[in-house]
Design an enzyme around this catalytic site. Structure first.
Site, PDB file in Angstrom:
ATOM      1  N   ASP A 146      48.931  39.230  52.543  1.00 37.25           N
ATOM      2  CA  ASP A 146      50.261  38.336  52.770  1.00 37.25           C
ATOM      3  C   ASP A 146      50.121  37.172  53.484  1.00 37.25           C
ATOM      4  OD1 ASP A 146      49.825  39.935  54.925  1.00 37.25           O
ATOM      5  OD2 ASP A 146      51.602  40.722  55.362  1.00 37.25           O
ATOM      6  N   ASP A 188      47.413  34.090  40.392  1.00 40.46           N
ATOM      7  CA  ASP A 188      48.529  33.346  39.709  1.00 40.46           C
ATOM      8  C   ASP A 188      48.902  32.366  40.797  1.00 40.46           C
ATOM      9  OD1 ASP A 188      48.252  35.039  37.464  1.00 40.46           O
ATOM     10  OD2 ASP A 188      50.533  34.805  37.016  1.00 40.46           O
TER      11      ASP A 188
HETATM   12  C1  IPM Z   1      45.578  38.907  34.167  1.00 33.95           C
HETATM   13  C2  IPM Z   1      46.712  39.550  33.238  1.00 33.95           C
HETATM   14  C3  IPM Z   1      46.641  40.793  32.872  1.00 33.95           C
HETATM   15  C4  IPM Z   1      46.452  41.738  34.259  1.00 33.95           C
HETATM   16  C5  IPM Z   1      47.759  41.625  32.206  1.00 33.95           C
HETATM   17  C6  IPM Z   1      47.877  40.705  30.882  1.00 33.95           C
HETATM   18  C7  IPM Z   1      47.536  42.961  32.012  1.00 33.95           C
HETATM   19  O1  IPM Z   1      48.102  39.218  34.093  1.00 33.95           O
HETATM   20  O2  IPM Z   1      44.448  38.877  33.413  1.00 33.95           O
HETATM   21  O3  IPM Z   1      45.697  38.422  35.013  1.00 33.95           O
HETATM   22  O4  IPM Z   1      47.275  41.922  35.121  1.00 33.95           O
HETATM   23  O5  IPM Z   1      45.209  41.813  34.860  1.00 33.95           O
HETATM   24 MN    MN Z   2      47.796  38.101  36.101  1.00 37.28          MN
END
Ligand code: IPM
Ligand code: MN
Length: 369
Positions: free
Chosen positions: A228, A256
């Site tokens: 976190d 992400d």
């Molecule tokens: C990623 C994607 C995948 C994951 C999904 C599409 C299953 O979000 O490659 O980060 O969660 O690993």
């Molecule tokens: Mn992902």
């Protein structure tokens, strides 16, 4: 003359559009280095389910088995369309996780990279970005919650419940730790180990094994940081990080966020590497909302080609050239509508035009000896 077989899994949504641009780059690389790439397209993802009845059909498995490397486009449908496919055949569960499992691609490299010249893409202030962002996120990719046992049921009292297991053994942790330390040795010799050991027992073992492996790398300084807190620092001071290592789920989320601090997941290629096979893919989804409009930037897909050149074929200099070619197109003022707003001072071009410019820039660069 080198000869490599590459499986191309176009995927869904914008996948085929950005794959086309990656292929242009691969063709030029082959031509100018006097090598042969056998490029074999194979169905994968939701499109494969509708065409062949399975999101990772047998013929695709065979092509991948025989390939020297795999280049994979994004997969998936929007929420409504997904419902047309039985849960276990949906491309994430039915194709992507089986691909990772089949080739045991346990090490996922996700570079979070933005040179200072592209700082305008980032939502962060210039003083926070400093000289640019340059982090390598290393995500364990075949363990943890993603692959643990799952159970859904109803208790004797009629209460619905679900259970998913987060499991790692020391062998799994050690092998990803080695990858992380090796990567740190090639970079700044600092490794941030991301964990949640104040709550999760899995992190306690994870950290212990990280420390043990660290004994073999006395030059690398290891810093343990709670997941976190790491999320906060990624926004407040990304320059603090160089190599980060973490378990699967943490890596999904923080990578992400990495895309977020760059300004777009469209700037995130990745490499998924096992002991015997590697595949390369953008870290983002298939963006069904913009599919077919040719406004998606192919950076993540072409960047995945660059990672393939380096990690599967040992073509380090050509990999660097591909990165520089892409960055030079941005530096010349061009962009695509997914990354930039009209009126923001960029020259807006479409997906194929962006790919063509990358190819032209690459053509101008000297061929490595
Ligand atoms: C990623 C994607 C995948 C994951 C999904 C599409 C299953 O979000 O490659 O980060 O969660 O690993
Ligand atoms: Mn992902």
């Amino acid at each position: 003359m080198s000869h490599y077989k590459i499986a191309l899994l176009d995927g869904d949504g914008i996948g085929p559009e950005i794959m086309t641009e990656a292929v242009k780059v691969l063709n030029l690389i082959a031509e100018r280095n006097n090598i042969t790439f056998d490029l074999i397209h194979a169905p994968f993802g939701a499109s494969a389910y509708f065409e062949c009845g399975h999101p990772f059909p047998e013929q695709t498995q065979k092509i991948c088995d025989e390939a020297d490397a795999i280049l994979k486009g994004p997969i998936g449908l929007n929420h409504e369309e997904s419902k047309k496919i039985p849960v276990d055949m949906q491309p994430e569960r039915g194709a992507l996780l089986p691909l990772r499992r089949r080739y045991n691609t346990y090490a996922n490299f996700r570079p979070v990279f933005l040179p200072k010249s592209l700082a305008h893409f980032s939502p962060l202030k210039a003083e926070i970005i400093g000289d640019g962002i340059d982090i390598m996120i290393i995500r364990e990719l075949v363990g943890g919650l993603y692959f643990g046992e799952k159970e859904t049921g109803v208790t004797a009292e009629g209460v619905r419940y679900v259970k998913e297991v987060l499991e790692y053994d020391e062998i799994q942790i050690r092998r990803i730790a080695k990858v992380a330390f090796e990567t740190a040795m090639k970079r700044k010799k600092v490794l941030h180990n991301i964990h949640k050991s104040n709550v999760l027992k899995s992190s306690v073992l994870w950290n212990t094994v990280m420390e043990e492996v660290g004994q073999d790398y006395p030059e690398v300084r290891i810093e343990h940081i709670l997941v976190d807190a790491a999320a906060t620092y990624l926004c407040l001071n990304p320059g603090r990080f160089d190599v980060m290592v973490m378990e699967n789920m943490f890596g999904d989320i923080l990578s992400d966020q990495g895309g977020g601090i760059l300004g777009s997941l469209g700037l995130m290629p990745s490499a998924c590497v096992g002991d015997n096979k590697a595949y390369y893919e953008p870290s983002h989804g298939s963006a069904p909302d913009i599919a077919g409009k040719f406004i998606a930037n192919p950076y993540s897909m072409i960047g995945s080609v660059a990672m393939m050149l380096e990690m599967s074929f040992g073509m380090d200099q050509e990999a660097k050239n591909v990165w520089h070619a892409m960055q030079s197109v941005f530096a010349d003022g061009y962009s695509t509508a997914d990354l930039s707003k009209p009126g923001s001072g960029v020259i807006m071009i479409n997906t194929p035009a962006f790919g063509d410019r990358v190819v032209e820039a690459l053509r101008q660069m000297p061929v490595p000896a």
